[in-house]
Design a protein around this motif. Structure first.
Motif, mmCIF file in Angstrom:
data_model
loop_
_atom_site.group_PDB
_atom_site.id
_atom_site.type_symbol
_atom_site.label_atom_id
_atom_site.label_comp_id
_atom_site.label_asym_id
_atom_site.label_seq_id
_atom_site.Cartn_x
_atom_site.Cartn_y
_atom_site.Cartn_z
ATOM 1 N N GLU A 5 -3.790 17.880 58.206
ATOM 2 C CA GLU A 5 -2.766 18.738 57.620
ATOM 3 C C GLU A 5 -1.481 18.592 58.430
ATOM 4 O O GLU A 5 -1.499 18.738 59.653
ATOM 5 N N ALA A 6 -0.378 18.309 57.751
ATOM 6 C CA ALA A 6 0.905 18.115 58.436
ATOM 7 C C ALA A 6 1.431 19.444 58.970
ATOM 8 O O ALA A 6 1.232 20.489 58.364
ATOM 9 N N ALA A 7 2.088 19.377 60.118
ATOM 10 C CA ALA A 7 2.753 20.555 60.683
ATOM 11 C C ALA A 7 4.133 20.676 60.042
ATOM 12 O O ALA A 7 4.762 19.662 59.702
ATOM 13 N N SER A 8 4.613 21.887 59.913
ATOM 14 C CA SER A 8 5.896 22.108 59.231
ATOM 15 C C SER A 8 7.072 21.460 59.951
ATOM 16 O O SER A 8 8.045 21.061 59.323
ATOM 17 N N GLU A 9 6.995 21.330 61.278
ATOM 18 C CA GLU A 9 8.112 20.753 62.027
ATOM 19 C C GLU A 9 8.071 19.221 62.088
ATOM 20 O O GLU A 9 9.008 18.594 62.574
ATOM 21 N N ASP A 10 7.007 18.595 61.610
ATOM 22 C CA ASP A 10 6.888 17.139 61.643
ATOM 23 C C ASP A 10 7.903 16.459 60.742
ATOM 24 O O ASP A 10 8.278 16.984 59.697
ATOM 25 N N THR A 11 8.320 15.259 61.161
ATOM 26 C CA THR A 11 9.080 14.368 60.294
ATOM 27 C C THR A 11 8.076 13.367 59.764
ATOM 28 O O THR A 11 7.254 12.840 60.519
ATOM 29 N N MET A 12 8.112 13.102 58.466
ATOM 30 C CA MET A 12 7.143 12.209 57.851
ATOM 31 C C MET A 12 7.830 10.927 57.405
ATOM 32 O O MET A 12 8.902 10.957 56.808
ATOM 33 N N PHE A 13 7.220 9.802 57.742
ATOM 34 C CA PHE A 13 7.664 8.489 57.294
ATOM 35 C C PHE A 13 6.523 7.896 56.483
ATOM 36 O O PHE A 13 5.358 8.172 56.762
ATOM 37 N N GLU A 14 6.851 7.072 55.513
ATOM 38 C CA GLU A 14 5.798 6.394 54.751
ATOM 39 C C GLU A 14 6.043 4.903 54.831
ATOM 40 O O GLU A 14 7.166 4.431 54.609
ATOM 41 N N SER A 15 4.987 4.164 55.185
ATOM 42 C CA SER A 15 5.084 2.723 55.323
ATOM 43 C C SER A 15 3.795 2.108 54.787
ATOM 44 O O SER A 15 2.706 2.485 55.218
ATOM 45 N N ILE B 59 1.024 4.484 53.827
ATOM 46 C CA ILE B 59 0.460 5.356 54.863
ATOM 47 C C ILE B 59 1.541 6.312 55.349
ATOM 48 O O ILE B 59 2.661 5.901 55.644
ATOM 49 N N LYS B 60 1.193 7.581 55.443
ATOM 50 C CA LYS B 60 2.124 8.578 55.967
ATOM 51 C C LYS B 60 1.975 8.648 57.482
ATOM 52 O O LYS B 60 0.867 8.759 58.002
ATOM 53 N N VAL B 61 3.103 8.583 58.173
ATOM 54 C CA VAL B 61 3.143 8.673 59.633
ATOM 55 C C VAL B 61 3.936 9.933 59.978
ATOM 56 O O VAL B 61 5.088 10.077 59.563
ATOM 57 N N PHE B 62 3.317 10.839 60.738
ATOM 58 C CA PHE B 62 3.936 12.102 61.108
ATOM 59 C C PHE B 62 4.340 12.048 62.575
ATOM 60 O O PHE B 62 3.569 11.597 63.425
ATOM 61 N N VAL B 63 5.556 12.525 62.863
ATOM 62 C CA VAL B 63 6.076 12.525 64.227
ATOM 63 C C VAL B 63 6.654 13.900 64.526
ATOM 64 O O VAL B 63 7.437 14.434 63.738
ATOM 65 N N ASP B 64 6.281 14.448 65.684
ATOM 66 C CA ASP B 64 6.821 15.746 66.083
ATOM 67 C C ASP B 64 8.263 15.572 66.560
ATOM 68 O O ASP B 64 8.652 14.479 66.972
ATOM 69 N N PRO B 65 9.064 16.635 66.497
ATOM 70 C CA PRO B 65 10.497 16.521 66.843
ATOM 71 C C PRO B 65 10.771 16.037 68.265
ATOM 72 O O PRO B 65 11.724 15.302 68.489
ATOM 73 N N LYS B 66 9.945 16.425 69.230
ATOM 74 C CA LYS B 66 10.185 16.013 70.622
ATOM 75 C C LYS B 66 9.946 14.521 70.822
ATOM 76 O O LYS B 66 10.594 13.890 71.643
ATOM 77 N N SER B 67 9.009 13.950 70.089
ATOM 78 C CA SER B 67 8.678 12.531 70.241
ATOM 79 C C SER B 67 9.609 11.618 69.473
ATOM 80 O O SER B 67 9.759 10.449 69.818
#
Length: 131
Positions: free
Chosen positions: A71-81, A84-92
């Protein structure tokens, strides 16, 4: 009323700010990485993608962190490649912008390989990096 010089400076500032806001951050996967992630998601029987992040550790300061996401976190940025969905937290995200994730087999070893344009130095053991 603004002078011509003030008007030119204001226009240039607006254009500069617009360009910086238009910059698109990106995380991409190679075909091999996407296929490997997809196989593992299917084996798990659940999950919506992969979370890519960094944590403080090791000789050089930062290490990559990967985990499957149910389950994605609300603050994640999501990329699709490659589907496949890749989720990244704001600090990273600042450390990972422009990274391409590959999956390689070298001899008997296999694993993910990161092509990160932000890396300035890596430790000798390959476990950590510095930006």
């Amino acid at each position: 009323m603004l002078s011509k010089l003030q008007l030119q400076i204001t226009k240039k500032s607006i254009q500069r700010n617009k360009r910086s806001k238009d910059k698109t951050m990106a995380i991409t996967l190679t075909d091999k990485a996407a296929a490997h992630i997809n196989r593992n998601l299917e084996k798990r029987g659940k999950g919506c993608g992969l979370r890519l992040g960094v944590r403080t550790t090791g000789c050089s300061g930062l290490a990559y962190q990967l985990e499957y996401v149910d389950e994605a976190a609300s603050e994640d940025t999501m990329f699709e490649s490659h589907g496949i969905k890749v989720f990244v937290d704001p600090k990273s995200l600042a450390y990972l912008d422009g990274t391409e994730l590959d999956f390689v087999r070298e001899g008997l070893n296999e694993g993910f390989k990161f092509q990160n344009p932000n890396v300035k130095d890596e430790c000798g053991c390959g476990e950590s990096f510095r930006v």
